[in-house]
Structure formats: C-alpha cells, structure tokens
Write an enzyme that holds these catalytic residues in place. Sequence first.
Site, PDB file in Angstrom:
ATOM      1  CB  CYS A  91       0.957   1.330   4.388  1.00 28.21           C
ATOM      2  SG  CYS A  91      -0.649   0.933   4.923  1.00 28.21           S
ATOM      3  CG  ASP A 138      -2.608  14.939  -4.109  1.00 29.81           C
ATOM      4  OD1 ASP A 138      -3.554  14.348  -3.610  1.00 29.81           O
ATOM      5  OD2 ASP A 138      -1.988  15.094  -5.097  1.00 29.81           O
ATOM      6  CG  HIS A 163      -4.345   3.975   3.427  1.00 32.40           C
ATOM      7  ND1 HIS A 163      -3.138   3.138   3.849  1.00 32.40           N
ATOM      8  CD2 HIS A 163      -4.699   4.804   4.201  1.00 32.40           C
ATOM      9  CE1 HIS A 163      -2.880   3.559   5.297  1.00 32.40           C
ATOM     10  NE2 HIS A 163      -4.040   4.666   5.646  1.00 32.40           N
ATOM     11  N   GLY A 192     -13.883   7.691  -8.003  1.00 34.04           N
ATOM     12  CA  GLY A 192     -12.677   8.288  -8.484  1.00 34.04           C
ATOM     13  C   GLY A 192     -11.408   8.155  -7.495  1.00 34.04           C
ATOM     14  CG  HIS A 204      -4.361  -0.770   4.756  1.00 36.11           C
ATOM     15  ND1 HIS A 204      -3.865  -0.286   3.709  1.00 36.11           N
ATOM     16  CD2 HIS A 204      -5.331  -1.616   4.337  1.00 36.11           C
ATOM     17  CE1 HIS A 204      -4.671  -0.389   2.532  1.00 36.11           C
ATOM     18  NE2 HIS A 204      -5.290  -1.324   2.940  1.00 36.11           N
ATOM     19  CG  HIS A 228      -6.806   9.275   0.379  1.00 41.13           C
ATOM     20  ND1 HIS A 228      -7.037   8.005  -0.127  1.00 41.13           N
ATOM     21  CD2 HIS A 228      -7.282  10.095  -0.751  1.00 41.13           C
ATOM     22  CE1 HIS A 228      -7.439   7.993  -1.623  1.00 41.13           C
ATOM     23  NE2 HIS A 228      -7.460   9.472  -1.914  1.00 41.13           N
ATOM     24  CB  CYS A 240      -1.185   0.081   0.980  1.00 36.54           C
ATOM     25  SG  CYS A 240      -1.848   1.800   1.436  1.00 36.54           S
TER      26      CYS A 240
END
Length: 109
Positions: free
Chosen positions: A7, A30, A96, A91, A46, A98, A4
């Site tokens: 992670c 981002d 994970h 989308g 996770h 967020h 991931c």
Amino acid sequence: MSDCLFCKIASGILPADIVYEDDEIFAFKDIQPKAPIHVLVIPKQHTATLSDVDDPALLGLLMLRVQYIADTVLKLDAGYRVVINVRKGGGQVVFHLHVHILGGKVLSF
Ligand code: 5GP
Ligand code: ZN
C-alpha cells in the site's frame, strides 16, 4: 493499509521502479528478481491474499492487466510465468495480494 508495504509503494510513500499504473492497478519491479524480468502486479485496494477475494470484477481486471503488462508493456513475446503465492504455506511473505510476472529466460521448475 496502515502498515502494509505494498500500500505504501502504490501510494508513493515508499519508492519503487514503476512499470505500469492506472486508477486500480499498480505494477513495479521486484526488489529481489528471481528471473531477468520480475514484476509484481497489485490491486491498489488493499486485499491481504487471494483467498480473501470474492469480487470477480477485481480478479478479472487484475488478470487482464497482468496480461497487458506482460504482453504489451514488457513485451515478453517468448512467454512468461504468472504466480500468486497464497498465505504462508504458499510462500506468501507480503500480505497484499500480488501477481508475480516472471520472464526473460526459459523457465523450468
Ligand atoms: P511473496 O513471497 O509474498 O509472494 O512475494 C513478495 C515479493 O515482494 C518478493 O519477491 C520480494 O522480493 C518482493 N519485495 C519485498 N519487499 C519489497 C520492496 O520493498 N520493494 C519491492 N519492489 N519488492 C519487494
Ligand atoms: Zn496493502
């Protein structure tokens, strides 16, 4: 956790521009910002997607940290947008959980 991306970022295996961290929550910029300020807030534990969460304490903590990061750390006094993309149709690309915080300009759809 094994493969991931988030992670690996939260555990320091991969680099990120860190905005906030505590025992349970991690926030970082981002890599492809969609607004002048674009931060991702994740639980360190996770969880693939919002649909998988059944722990009110986890969701409550996550949203309280989103509020703290946006209002106090980033000082988005004019306001901001909070987005969670859920699964492919919503989308979601990184599986994970967020929360996107977007701000720094007046946002319109
Ligand atoms: P999603 O579409 O899954 O809700 O959003 C995933 C976000 O993660 C996207 O906005 C994308 O730009 C961001 N992202 C993807 N890979 C990385 C990375 O390696 N580092 C950082 N900081 N952000 C990433
Ligand atoms: Zn993960």
